[in-house]
Design a protein around this motif. Structure first.
Motif, PDB file in Angstrom:
ATOM      1  N   ALA A  50      55.430  49.564  32.176  1.00 26.74           N
ATOM      2  CA  ALA A  50      54.217  49.406  31.724  1.00 26.74           C
ATOM      3  C   ALA A  50      53.592  47.981  31.928  1.00 26.74           C
ATOM      4  N   THR A  51      52.526  47.960  32.549  1.00 26.76           N
ATOM      5  CA  THR A  51      52.103  46.601  33.078  1.00 26.76           C
ATOM      6  C   THR A  51      50.607  46.264  32.464  1.00 26.76           C
ATOM      7  N   HIS A  52      50.324  45.435  32.010  1.00 22.59           N
ATOM      8  CA  HIS A  52      49.013  45.100  31.176  1.00 22.59           C
ATOM      9  C   HIS A  52      48.430  43.913  32.263  1.00 22.59           C
ATOM     10  N   PHE A  53      47.351  44.347  32.250  1.00 27.29           N
ATOM     11  CA  PHE A  53      46.188  43.864  33.399  1.00 27.29           C
ATOM     12  C   PHE A  53      44.996  43.294  32.361  1.00 27.29           C
ATOM     13  N   GLU A  54      44.403  42.103  32.803  1.00 23.78           N
ATOM     14  CA  GLU A  54      43.289  41.692  32.109  1.00 23.78           C
ATOM     15  C   GLU A  54      42.667  40.922  33.102  1.00 23.78           C
ATOM     16  N   GLY A  55      41.273  40.740  33.019  1.00 22.04           N
ATOM     17  CA  GLY A  55      40.490  39.923  33.846  1.00 22.04           C
ATOM     18  C   GLY A  55      40.104  38.718  33.143  1.00 22.04           C
ATOM     19  N   ILE A  56      39.803  37.642  33.837  1.00 33.39           N
ATOM     20  CA  ILE A  56      39.517  36.241  33.516  1.00 33.39           C
ATOM     21  C   ILE A  56      38.353  36.316  32.725  1.00 33.39           C
ATOM     22  N   THR A  57      37.220  37.096  33.492  1.00 40.78           N
ATOM     23  CA  THR A  57      36.038  37.304  33.116  1.00 40.78           C
ATOM     24  C   THR A  57      35.650  38.604  32.601  1.00 40.78           C
ATOM     25  N   PRO A  58      34.696  38.871  31.534  1.00 40.43           N
ATOM     26  CA  PRO A  58      34.576  40.206  31.294  1.00 40.43           C
ATOM     27  C   PRO A  58      33.845  40.900  32.481  1.00 40.43           C
ATOM     28  N   GLY A  59      34.102  42.455  32.686  1.00 38.54           N
ATOM     29  CA  GLY A  59      33.313  43.039  33.638  1.00 38.54           C
ATOM     30  C   GLY A  59      34.283  43.182  34.826  1.00 38.54           C
ATOM     31  N   THR A  60      35.361  42.514  34.854  1.00 38.67           N
ATOM     32  CA  THR A  60      36.342  42.530  35.882  1.00 38.67           C
ATOM     33  C   THR A  60      37.112  43.908  36.084  1.00 38.67           C
ATOM     34  N   THR A  61      36.915  44.527  37.225  1.00 37.80           N
ATOM     35  CA  THR A  61      37.600  45.891  37.648  1.00 37.80           C
ATOM     36  C   THR A  61      39.044  45.710  38.464  1.00 37.80           C
ATOM     37  N   LEU A  62      39.627  46.523  38.411  1.00 39.90           N
ATOM     38  CA  LEU A  62      40.870  46.701  39.253  1.00 39.90           C
ATOM     39  C   LEU A  62      41.183  47.912  40.159  1.00 39.90           C
ATOM     40  N   SER A  63      41.600  47.795  41.229  1.00 41.67           N
ATOM     41  CA  SER A  63      42.042  49.164  42.045  1.00 41.67           C
ATOM     42  C   SER A  63      43.521  48.933  42.544  1.00 41.67           C
ATOM     43  N   LEU A  64      44.328  49.835  42.428  1.00 40.01           N
ATOM     44  CA  LEU A  64      45.709  49.705  43.107  1.00 40.01           C
ATOM     45  C   LEU A  64      45.784  51.142  43.602  1.00 40.01           C
ATOM     46  N   ASP A  65      46.696  51.439  44.280  1.00 41.24           N
ATOM     47  CA  ASP A  65      46.856  52.847  44.818  1.00 41.24           C
ATOM     48  C   ASP A  65      46.922  53.627  43.697  1.00 41.24           C
ATOM     49  N   GLY A  66      45.885  54.735  43.735  1.00 44.18           N
ATOM     50  CA  GLY A  66      46.089  55.816  42.809  1.00 44.18           C
ATOM     51  C   GLY A  66      45.334  55.430  41.270  1.00 44.18           C
ATOM     52  N   HIS A  67      44.762  54.172  41.339  1.00 45.39           N
ATOM     53  CA  HIS A  67      44.079  53.626  40.374  1.00 45.39           C
ATOM     54  C   HIS A  67      42.654  53.080  41.016  1.00 45.39           C
ATOM     55  N   GLN A  68      41.580  53.509  40.759  1.00 47.50           N
ATOM     56  CA  GLN A  68      40.455  53.039  41.280  1.00 47.50           C
ATOM     57  C   GLN A  68      39.521  52.467  40.277  1.00 47.50           C
ATOM     58  N   ASN A  69      38.892  51.573  40.558  1.00 49.99           N
ATOM     59  CA  ASN A  69      38.019  50.792  39.609  1.00 49.99           C
ATOM     60  C   ASN A  69      38.398  50.691  38.141  1.00 49.99           C
TER      61      ASN A  69
END
Length: 152
Positions: A26-45
């Motif tokens: 389990a990996t925790h991701f956060e953005g330095i600024t609010p509203g940031t989105t992340l896409s990884l293979d299998g996980h979009q926006n």
């Protein structure tokens, strides 16, 4: 004789369960600024912060695209760490498991900063962030991957 077979079966099941359990983290991701989105293979926006289970890698990488609220994009490869206990267990019990389950895991914590063009990562919550800036080759590879996904 039946005791030996039973013991071997039990040990095999325990080792297999341990190897399978170590195949994703389990990996925790956060953005330095609010509203940031992340896409990884299998996980979009995916809106940040979030936690995602990612598998271990024997070969290959986890490509990512992070986009700030201001539409600044950061492409690259997630930094991975070598899991020494997985390597030791595989060498002792079943060496091919290194390539089946993988031995390179994600770090538990990542912080995406598309505005600065960097990704931060760490092993433990109280640790200082380590900094990584994707190379041009890494960025180009991840961008090509996600661009090909967007056109389908």
């Amino acid at each position: 004789m039946n005791f030996n077979k039973s013991l071997i079966r039990t040990v095999t099941l325990v080792v297999a369960a341990a190897l399978v359990q170590g195949c994703s983290t389990a990996t925790h991701f956060e953005g330095i600024t609010p509203g940031t989105t992340l896409s990884l293979d299998g996980h979009q926006n995916v809106a940040l912060p979030t936690s995602i289970r990612l598998g271990s890698k024997a070969t290959g990488q986890h490509l990512f695209k992070a986009v700030s609220a201001g539409d600044q994009k950061l492409y690259g490869l997630l930094p991975l760490h070598v899991n020494g206990s997985t390597i030791a267990g595989s060498i002792l019990f079943f060496a091919p498991a290194l390539f089946i389950g993988g031995f390179r895991d994600t770090f538990p914590y990542y912080q995406m900063d598309p505005e600065a063009g960097v990704i931060r990562y760490k092993m433990k919550e109280g640790e200082e962030w380590r900094l990584s800036k994707p190379t041009t080759a890494e960025s180009d590879r991840a961008k090509a991957f996600f661009d090909s996904k967007d056109t389908k």
